[in-house]
Design a protein around this motif. Sequence first.
Motif, mmCIF file in Angstrom:
data_model
loop_
_atom_site.group_PDB
_atom_site.id
_atom_site.type_symbol
_atom_site.label_atom_id
_atom_site.label_comp_id
_atom_site.label_asym_id
_atom_site.label_seq_id
_atom_site.Cartn_x
_atom_site.Cartn_y
_atom_site.Cartn_z
ATOM 1 N N ALA A 122 -40.149 -20.962 -94.514
ATOM 2 C CA ALA A 122 -41.189 -20.902 -95.389
ATOM 3 C C ALA A 122 -41.148 -22.555 -95.752
ATOM 4 C CB ALA A 122 -40.905 -20.113 -96.533
ATOM 5 N N THR A 123 -42.538 -22.801 -96.143
ATOM 6 C CA THR A 123 -42.667 -24.310 -96.607
ATOM 7 C C THR A 123 -43.161 -23.958 -98.013
ATOM 8 O OG1 THR A 123 -42.877 -25.393 -94.513
ATOM 9 C CG2 THR A 123 -43.956 -26.474 -96.188
ATOM 10 N N VAL A 124 -42.683 -24.473 -98.976
ATOM 11 C CA VAL A 124 -43.312 -24.482 -100.582
ATOM 12 C C VAL A 124 -44.118 -25.647 -100.742
ATOM 13 C CG1 VAL A 124 -42.663 -23.741 -102.946
ATOM 14 C CG2 VAL A 124 -41.235 -22.892 -100.965
ATOM 15 N N ARG A 125 -45.199 -25.581 -101.222
ATOM 16 C CA ARG A 125 -45.896 -26.567 -101.697
ATOM 17 C C ARG A 125 -46.105 -26.663 -103.317
ATOM 18 N NH1 ARG A 125 -48.468 -28.746 -97.462
ATOM 19 N NH2 ARG A 125 -48.361 -27.633 -95.444
ATOM 20 N N TYR A 126 -45.533 -27.804 -103.689
ATOM 21 C CA TYR A 126 -45.452 -27.840 -105.119
ATOM 22 C C TYR A 126 -46.340 -28.662 -105.824
ATOM 23 C CZ TYR A 126 -40.895 -25.822 -104.678
ATOM 24 O OH TYR A 126 -39.460 -24.874 -104.356
ATOM 25 N N THR A 127 -46.868 -28.571 -107.067
ATOM 26 C CA THR A 127 -47.594 -29.306 -107.817
ATOM 27 C C THR A 127 -46.691 -29.808 -108.869
ATOM 28 O OG1 THR A 127 -48.460 -27.884 -109.522
ATOM 29 C CG2 THR A 127 -49.981 -28.178 -107.690
ATOM 30 N N ALA A 128 -47.027 -31.202 -109.374
ATOM 31 C CA ALA A 128 -45.904 -31.799 -110.090
ATOM 32 C C ALA A 128 -46.675 -32.353 -111.354
ATOM 33 C CB ALA A 128 -45.343 -33.120 -109.690
ATOM 34 N N GLU A 129 -45.733 -32.290 -112.390
ATOM 35 C CA GLU A 129 -46.182 -32.791 -113.880
ATOM 36 C C GLU A 129 -45.132 -33.780 -114.243
ATOM 37 O OE1 GLU A 129 -48.369 -29.877 -116.365
ATOM 38 O OE2 GLU A 129 -46.722 -28.698 -115.454
ATOM 39 N N PRO A 181 -44.435 -24.178 -108.112
ATOM 40 C CA PRO A 181 -44.982 -23.651 -106.598
ATOM 41 C C PRO A 181 -46.290 -23.281 -106.708
ATOM 42 C CG PRO A 181 -42.985 -22.726 -107.170
ATOM 43 C CD PRO A 181 -43.395 -23.199 -108.518
ATOM 44 N N ALA A 182 -47.002 -23.967 -105.808
ATOM 45 C CA ALA A 182 -48.553 -23.813 -105.811
ATOM 46 C C ALA A 182 -49.033 -22.546 -104.714
ATOM 47 C CB ALA A 182 -49.426 -25.084 -105.590
ATOM 48 N N ARG A 183 -48.290 -22.876 -103.484
ATOM 49 C CA ARG A 183 -48.370 -21.928 -102.641
ATOM 50 C C ARG A 183 -47.094 -22.014 -101.486
ATOM 51 N NH1 ARG A 183 -52.436 -26.001 -101.208
ATOM 52 N NH2 ARG A 183 -52.076 -26.571 -98.997
ATOM 53 N N VAL A 184 -47.120 -20.786 -100.676
ATOM 54 C CA VAL A 184 -45.968 -20.599 -99.751
ATOM 55 C C VAL A 184 -46.353 -20.548 -98.471
ATOM 56 C CG1 VAL A 184 -43.816 -19.716 -99.036
ATOM 57 C CG2 VAL A 184 -44.280 -19.751 -101.397
ATOM 58 N N ASP A 185 -46.131 -21.370 -97.624
ATOM 59 C CA ASP A 185 -46.591 -21.010 -95.958
ATOM 60 C C ASP A 185 -45.660 -20.438 -95.306
ATOM 61 O OD1 ASP A 185 -49.132 -22.638 -96.498
ATOM 62 O OD2 ASP A 185 -48.064 -24.137 -95.996
ATOM 63 N N PHE A 186 -45.652 -19.124 -94.981
ATOM 64 C CA PHE A 186 -44.724 -18.580 -94.219
ATOM 65 C C PHE A 186 -45.085 -18.904 -92.514
ATOM 66 C CE2 PHE A 186 -44.460 -16.275 -97.984
ATOM 67 C CZ PHE A 186 -42.958 -15.978 -98.137
ATOM 68 N N VAL A 187 -43.931 -19.458 -91.824
ATOM 69 C CA VAL A 187 -44.148 -19.651 -90.583
ATOM 70 C C VAL A 187 -43.294 -18.813 -89.742
ATOM 71 C CG1 VAL A 187 -43.985 -21.386 -88.604
ATOM 72 C CG2 VAL A 187 -44.688 -22.034 -90.908
ATOM 73 N N TYR A 188 -43.746 -17.741 -88.971
ATOM 74 C CA TYR A 188 -43.035 -16.553 -88.441
ATOM 75 C C TYR A 188 -42.194 -16.933 -87.001
ATOM 76 C CZ TYR A 188 -45.445 -14.317 -91.884
ATOM 77 O OH TYR A 188 -45.858 -13.840 -93.371
ATOM 78 N N GLY A 189 -42.470 -18.324 -86.312
ATOM 79 C CA GLY A 189 -41.920 -18.415 -85.081
ATOM 80 C C GLY A 189 -42.627 -18.099 -83.874
ATOM 81 N N ASP A 190 -43.599 -17.278 -84.026
ATOM 82 C CA ASP A 190 -44.199 -16.829 -82.732
ATOM 83 C C ASP A 190 -45.581 -17.263 -82.684
ATOM 84 O OD1 ASP A 190 -45.266 -15.268 -84.929
ATOM 85 O OD2 ASP A 190 -45.104 -13.517 -83.928
ATOM 86 N N GLY A 191 -45.960 -18.532 -83.259
ATOM 87 C CA GLY A 191 -47.211 -18.986 -83.180
ATOM 88 C C GLY A 191 -47.949 -18.440 -84.451
ATOM 89 N N GLU A 192 -47.577 -17.635 -85.279
ATOM 90 C CA GLU A 192 -48.447 -17.074 -86.453
ATOM 91 C C GLU A 192 -47.872 -17.559 -87.836
ATOM 92 O OE1 GLU A 192 -51.017 -14.479 -86.042
ATOM 93 O OE2 GLU A 192 -50.924 -14.595 -83.822
ATOM 94 N N SER A 193 -48.599 -17.550 -88.813
ATOM 95 C CA SER A 193 -48.371 -18.226 -90.078
ATOM 96 C C SER A 193 -49.285 -17.289 -91.041
ATOM 97 C CB SER A 193 -48.277 -19.734 -90.356
ATOM 98 O OG SER A 193 -49.518 -19.864 -90.012
#
Length: 166
Positions: free
Chosen positions: A113-120, A64-76
């Motif tokens: 939540a959307t998890v953004r992964y790097t890979a090896e 996991p490189a970062r996590v985008d939390f989307v709250y459903g009210d237009g905010e993240s």
Amino acid sequence: MTNDAGAPLTITDVAQFAPAPVTTAAEPGGVGVAGLPMNFVAATTAQTRSGTLLGRPITVRFTPARVDFVYGDGESRTSTDGGESWATLGQASFTPTPTSHTYRTRGTYPAHATVRYTAEVDIGGGWFPVPGELAIDGSVQQVRVYEADTALVARTCTEQLAAPGC
């Protein structure tokens, strides 16, 4: 290692080995109060998958490189990790955290939540990075937000059973 076109592997080439989507927990219990923070946690970990790619055995490690939390009210909000529970942080409920969100009005909101992964990848000679990031959307959780009103009273319910609100 190169793909079928002879180019170096990309994140798209290893996407078939992708980690499962994370589930987002909203504290407390998926229910919040308008004007007070709700805490969001997405349990993220590095995951390793093995299989065959281009006819060769391969192991892919997603981190996991970062996590985008989307709250459903237009905010993240973007976080470097999936957050932690209030208990783990040693905090009281309804206190701000790096992944918390305060809803302004009551309602039901689709949060995820959307998890953004790097890979090896390892094809037998050690790990080497794969360019790019792979975004995996977590399942949507409906969070309920209510309004709460408070009132100051002269006596507690223990002191006077007929007091307002008892």
